[in-house]
Design a protein around this motif. Structure first.
Motif, PDB file in Angstrom:
ATOM      1  N   LYS A 159       0.476   2.777   8.137  1.00  0.00           N
ATOM      2  CA  LYS A 159       1.452   2.731   9.225  1.00  0.00           C
ATOM      3  C   LYS A 159       2.811   2.176   8.825  1.00  0.00           C
ATOM      4  N   PHE A 160       3.015   1.941   7.525  1.00  0.00           N
ATOM      5  CA  PHE A 160       4.350   1.521   7.099  1.00  0.00           C
ATOM      6  C   PHE A 160       5.320   2.681   7.262  1.00  0.00           C
ATOM      7  N   LEU A 161       6.542   2.366   7.702  1.00  0.00           N
ATOM      8  CA  LEU A 161       7.581   3.376   7.889  1.00  0.00           C
ATOM      9  C   LEU A 161       8.545   3.224   6.713  1.00  0.00           C
ATOM     10  N   LYS A 162       8.389   4.116   5.724  1.00  0.00           N
ATOM     11  CA  LYS A 162       9.151   3.962   4.491  1.00  0.00           C
ATOM     12  C   LYS A 162      10.264   4.988   4.396  1.00  0.00           C
ATOM     13  N   ILE A 163      11.459   4.521   4.056  1.00  0.00           N
ATOM     14  CA  ILE A 163      12.569   5.451   3.918  1.00  0.00           C
ATOM     15  C   ILE A 163      12.409   6.249   2.624  1.00  0.00           C
ATOM     16  N   MET A 164      12.694   7.542   2.732  1.00  0.00           N
ATOM     17  CA  MET A 164      12.612   8.418   1.568  1.00  0.00           C
ATOM     18  C   MET A 164      14.019   8.811   1.097  1.00  0.00           C
ATOM     19  N   PHE A 165      14.820   9.295   2.034  1.00  0.00           N
ATOM     20  CA  PHE A 165      16.160   9.774   1.701  1.00  0.00           C
ATOM     21  C   PHE A 165      17.145   9.398   2.806  1.00  0.00           C
ATOM     22  N   SER A 166      18.376   9.196   2.362  1.00  0.00           N
ATOM     23  CA  SER A 166      19.498   9.061   3.273  1.00  0.00           C
ATOM     24  C   SER A 166      20.529  10.071   2.802  1.00  0.00           C
ATOM     25  N   TYR A 167      21.084  10.868   3.725  1.00  0.00           N
ATOM     26  CA  TYR A 167      22.000  11.934   3.292  1.00  0.00           C
ATOM     27  C   TYR A 167      23.118  12.133   4.295  1.00  0.00           C
TER      28      TYR A 167
ATOM     29  N   VAL B 156      10.196   7.591  -4.439  1.00  0.00           N
ATOM     30  CA  VAL B 156       9.807   8.930  -3.980  1.00  0.00           C
ATOM     31  C   VAL B 156       9.668   9.865  -5.181  1.00  0.00           C
ATOM     32  N   PRO B 157       8.522  10.533  -5.313  1.00  0.00           N
ATOM     33  CA  PRO B 157       8.329  11.473  -6.443  1.00  0.00           C
ATOM     34  C   PRO B 157       9.339  12.614  -6.381  1.00  0.00           C
ATOM     35  N   ASN B 158       9.692  13.157  -7.525  1.00  0.00           N
ATOM     36  CA  ASN B 158      10.689  14.233  -7.531  1.00  0.00           C
ATOM     37  C   ASN B 158      10.113  15.555  -7.029  1.00  0.00           C
TER      38      ASN B 158
ATOM     39  N   ASP C 166      -0.016  12.779  -0.205  1.00  0.00           N
ATOM     40  CA  ASP C 166       1.172  13.158   0.573  1.00  0.00           C
ATOM     41  C   ASP C 166       0.849  13.251   2.063  1.00  0.00           C
ATOM     42  N   SER C 167      -0.425  13.186   2.394  1.00  0.00           N
ATOM     43  CA  SER C 167      -0.822  13.230   3.801  1.00  0.00           C
ATOM     44  C   SER C 167      -0.227  12.035   4.535  1.00  0.00           C
ATOM     45  N   ALA C 168       0.528  12.315   5.564  1.00  0.00           N
ATOM     46  CA  ALA C 168       1.251  11.258   6.284  1.00  0.00           C
ATOM     47  C   ALA C 168       1.968  11.907   7.459  1.00  0.00           C
ATOM     48  N   VAL C 169       2.624  11.059   8.245  1.00  0.00           N
ATOM     49  CA  VAL C 169       3.533  11.572   9.273  1.00  0.00           C
ATOM     50  C   VAL C 169       4.948  11.390   8.752  1.00  0.00           C
ATOM     51  N   TYR C 170       5.718  12.451   8.767  1.00  0.00           N
ATOM     52  CA  TYR C 170       7.088  12.419   8.264  1.00  0.00           C
ATOM     53  C   TYR C 170       8.047  12.467   9.451  1.00  0.00           C
ATOM     54  N   PHE C 171       8.969  11.508   9.465  1.00  0.00           N
ATOM     55  CA  PHE C 171       9.940  11.420  10.546  1.00  0.00           C
ATOM     56  C   PHE C 171      11.341  11.700  10.015  1.00  0.00           C
ATOM     57  N   CYS C 172      12.028  12.552  10.742  1.00  0.00           N
ATOM     58  CA  CYS C 172      13.438  12.791  10.489  1.00  0.00           C
ATOM     59  C   CYS C 172      14.236  11.905  11.444  1.00  0.00           C
ATOM     60  N   ALA C 173      15.401  11.476  11.020  1.00  0.00           N
ATOM     61  CA  ALA C 173      16.247  10.643  11.879  1.00  0.00           C
ATOM     62  C   ALA C 173      17.708  10.929  11.580  1.00  0.00           C
ATOM     63  N   SER C 174      18.563  10.571  12.521  1.00  0.00           N
ATOM     64  CA  SER C 174      19.995  10.752  12.281  1.00  0.00           C
ATOM     65  C   SER C 174      20.767   9.633  12.956  1.00  0.00           C
ATOM     66  N   ARG C 175      21.988   9.442  12.503  1.00  0.00           N
ATOM     67  CA  ARG C 175      22.854   8.441  13.115  1.00  0.00           C
ATOM     68  C   ARG C 175      24.294   8.788  12.779  1.00  0.00           C
ATOM     69  N   ARG C 176      25.223   8.107  13.465  1.00  0.00           N
ATOM     70  CA  ARG C 176      26.642   8.246  13.155  1.00  0.00           C
ATOM     71  C   ARG C 176      27.090   6.970  12.456  1.00  0.00           C
TER      72      ARG C 176
END
Lengths: 115, 110
Positions: A41-49, A60-62, A85-95
């Motif tokens: 249940k840890f919420l780990k950041i993968m990418f910021s873009y 994060v593996p390539n 890789d089984s997990a729940v993946y969340f997308c997010a956005s901000r300004r």
């Protein structure tokens, strides 16, 4: 009208396959993210873009790669899927404007199951 | 290396009482902190935030306290309601990267 939408919501696939999860935001935000919530249940950041730079969490593996066709979309591509890789993946956005930062808006999540 | 830690995986309180959720961090570059609430099968939703130049921020029943010297923050919910039952994530923000703790499951009993 959903602000941050992800598809598919559920994805079941075999080890070794390549899959993608799509994310779209209609908030006019300039920065998008992918997070992984694992079995613990840890919420780990993968990418910021944003349109200027991609920041990758070094753990994060390539096999994982974000693709952004435009500012409103950030898709997640995963090659050679593994059981872990089984997990729940969340997308997010901000300004982010200078020193001003708004809160993140999350999508509903995409549950990936690798068999 | 966990930069944000929520050492209590779960917390149970009685309706009407105060809920206190704690969070510790190690990254001195964090200049903004956020709390998110998550219900099952939904994405996290924003609850309250605090800038590192403040030590308290209040929004209705929710108050966040920041102790920079101790690298500690806490979320107070008063009075707690059954609808507050959810998982709460604490996050530290260092520019572009928002890092979360492992979450605390709050259960408010009627």
């Amino acid at each position: 009208d959903t602000a941050v939408s992800q598809t598919p919501k559920y994805l079941v696939t075999q080890m070794g396959n390549d899959k993608s999860i799509k994310c779209e935001q209609n908030l006019g935000h300039d920065t998008m993210y992918w997070y992984k919530q694992d079995s613990k249940k840890f919420l780990k950041i993968m990418f910021s873009y944003n349109n200027k730079e991609l920041i990758i969490n070094e753990t994060v593996p390539n096999r994982f790669s974000p693709k952004s066709p435009d500012k409103a979309h950030l898709n997640l591509h995963i090659n050679s899927l593994e059981l872990g890789d089984s997990a729940v993946y969340f997308c997010a956005s901000r300004r982010i404007s200078g020193s001003e930062r708004e809160e993140l808006f999350f999508g509903e999540g995409s549950r990936l199951t690798v068999l | 290396d966990q930069q944000v830690k929520q050492n209590s995986p779960s917390l149970s309180v009685q309706e009407g009482r105060i809920s206190i959720l704690n969070c510790d961090y190690t990254n001195s570059m964090f200049d903004y902190f956020l709390w998110y609430k998550k219900y099952p099968a939904e994405g996290p939703t924003f609850l309250i935030s605090i800038s590192s130049i403040k030590d308290k921020n209040e929004d209705g029943r929710f108050t966040v306290f920041l102790n920079k010297s101790a690298k500690h923050l806490s979320l107070h919910i008063v009075p707690s309601q059954p609808g507050d039952s959810a998982v709460y994530f604490c996050g530290g923000d260092a520019g572009n990267m928002l890092t979360f703790g492992g979450g605390t499951r709050l259960m408010v009993k009627p």
